[in-house]
Design a protein around this motif. Sequence first.
Motif, PDB file in Angstrom:
ATOM      1  N   GLY B 248       8.817  26.985 -26.403  1.00  0.00           N
ATOM      2  CA  GLY B 248      10.124  26.402 -26.798  1.00  0.00           C
ATOM      3  C   GLY B 248      10.442  24.915 -26.920  1.00  0.00           C
ATOM      4  O   GLY B 248      11.610  24.481 -27.270  1.00  0.00           O
ATOM      5  N   PHE B 249       9.562  24.170 -26.448  1.00  0.00           N
ATOM      6  CA  PHE B 249       9.466  22.858 -26.333  1.00  0.00           C
ATOM      7  C   PHE B 249       9.466  22.017 -27.881  1.00  0.00           C
ATOM      8  O   PHE B 249       8.201  22.491 -28.314  1.00  0.00           O
ATOM      9  CB  PHE B 249       8.933  22.108 -25.486  1.00  0.00           C
ATOM     10  N   THR B 250       9.971  21.169 -28.330  1.00  0.00           N
ATOM     11  CA  THR B 250       9.811  20.648 -29.582  1.00  0.00           C
ATOM     12  C   THR B 250       9.846  19.423 -29.805  1.00  0.00           C
ATOM     13  O   THR B 250       9.639  18.736 -30.990  1.00  0.00           O
ATOM     14  CB  THR B 250      10.756  21.372 -30.814  1.00  0.00           C
ATOM     15  N   ASN B 251      10.338  18.488 -28.728  1.00  0.00           N
ATOM     16  CA  ASN B 251      10.291  17.211 -28.984  1.00  0.00           C
ATOM     17  C   ASN B 251       9.698  16.155 -27.811  1.00  0.00           C
ATOM     18  O   ASN B 251       9.454  16.550 -27.079  1.00  0.00           O
ATOM     19  CB  ASN B 251      11.777  16.714 -28.327  1.00  0.00           C
ATOM     20  N   PHE B 252       8.683  15.471 -28.594  1.00  0.00           N
ATOM     21  CA  PHE B 252       7.532  14.623 -27.827  1.00  0.00           C
ATOM     22  C   PHE B 252       7.654  13.115 -28.069  1.00  0.00           C
ATOM     23  O   PHE B 252       8.065  12.623 -29.491  1.00  0.00           O
ATOM     24  CB  PHE B 252       6.313  15.178 -28.477  1.00  0.00           C
ATOM     25  N   LYS B 253       7.703  12.271 -27.369  1.00  0.00           N
ATOM     26  CA  LYS B 253       8.095  10.857 -27.459  1.00  0.00           C
ATOM     27  C   LYS B 253       6.645  10.220 -27.339  1.00  0.00           C
ATOM     28  O   LYS B 253       5.936  10.358 -26.224  1.00  0.00           O
ATOM     29  CB  LYS B 253       8.777  10.443 -26.582  1.00  0.00           C
TER      30      LYS B 253
END
Lengths: 286, 287
Positions: B248-253
């Motif tokens: 469910g994780f969608t944001n990556f820097k």
Amino acid sequence: MNVRNYFVLPGLRSLDKLNIKLKQLKNAHGEYFYNDVYLTYVQGNFPNAIWNGDTMFFTKHQPLNAEMHDVLRSYQKYSLQPILNFANSEITGQDCDNIYCNVILQTALNINFNTTCIVNSKELYEYISTNYPNIMQIYLGKNNAIPADNTEPIPYFLNPNHNGDVDFLSRLKNKNNITITLNPLCFNCGKMQECLYKEHLAQLNYDPNSSKLCTCSYLYNHEYPLSKDKFNKSRDLIIGEYNKLGFSRFALEEYPVPEDNLEEYLFYFIKPEYYHEAKEFLLGGN
Amino acid sequence: MIKFNVPGLWYKKDITIKFLDYCSAHPTEVVENTKIGAVYDSIPYCAWNGGRIFNTYEQASKKDVMQLKEIFNEKFNIPIRLIYTNSLLEEKHLSDRFCNLCLEWLTDGPNEVVVASDLLEDYIRTNYPTYKIISSTTKCLSNTNDSGLEISKDYYQVCIDYNLNHNQEFLRNIKEEDKPKIEFLINAICPPGCPNRKLHYHLNGMSALTYQNSFDIECKIQNGINTLNCYKNSIQPEEIHNTYYPMGFTNFKLEGRTLSDAEVAANYVKYMIKPEFQLRCLSYILR
């Protein structure tokens, strides 16, 4: 008669290399210079300073503390006292906390060299008085009016619109403290205040593209005459007339084309017979 | 959609724009279900900047900022994420004209701000309410309780401490509704548990406020010299697709404001371009 004329050079940052070379030339070849010339101050600012009260000074390159320190240290070495032009008329009280301008002031203080500011905002004047009591200030006031009782032993800049007004000049008190700009670009222009206001706003808003609103093509197309061509008299006569009225402090305005500043320096400081040698030195040929 | 937040707003702008142009021209070469979520950096000279210091500094003009808006917001429909992570800010710094002007000029876009200072956060929430607020990884909340608390606050996203990137127990305990606001720093060069990290950020903040660009600090990765422990907390592309996204994780820097253009480009293609096209894309954007 041994007259001493004290000069304020322009371009504290923009002409720093030329200014230092000029002092080096004076040290090495004083005989090139007119006998009355004393180079004492340098006026201007570092780029991108929102307190700047001159025409907008914006560069892509942002100087850091070390660079400011080096420039001011060079001037200290050659005894040219800085006058920081902080006369932006549109500064608000909140702008007094501007980090960059405070770093400039702190750097000047750290070098422990006599520094003066020109200010045009009461809030800024009070802010500097409180936080930097060792920095001398000239307060212009809204209309650049000379206070009748001005006794500050620092150069006070006369509005150049009065340059040719002998009656007005004769009536001024404390002439020793008044500096006359010998080569103003904008002279007797009815829109000068309006233009300056727009420059100040542009400086505050980091908007160099908005500042060139002067409709005077002679300025922005670089069609202005240099001093050697503008006046129908010699340099000695120009300055001599002011000396007779009691004035001995003079400033030069910075011209937009860098090479033109060199020509102005030659005209006002160097005896004509040494123009060639002086020019070679100042251009780095020595 | 897997979103990568990239360091392409200012110092890596050219390489990022080239990459975006390439992706627009070759959409089938882009890894499915991925896109650039935001471009971040501080627009110089930014006294509110934290996280990184630079060798040289510039000063942007109003025109520069409006061009960024035109390119990223309007042409590519990508939010601008301002890095305002200086943790040393005092009340007097909040009136900085240029930082406020940037917020003003970009206020009517889908734009975002990363903060580390509660003072600045409150100021922006009050005065520039259109901005989405992101909690910065420079807070160094490596303790799971502290991170958990941070996640529960009213942030658009929280960039969790990279030391927690592989803490499966912590990740499993994050509520479903909070997972979309978690951001992972996936290519941190800093070694795990670096004792100097918080001090480093502190000194970087000091640099910004004093217009300096160096302070002495013990850093194992000075001058780009890596130790064996660098990148140990990184998350690889296959891990994102096989583990993190399904969770469910969608944001990556992606970090990279002070990396070389080549390194930044390599990261872009590694995470967002299909393997068979990576070399072609790389040679295009580095040309």
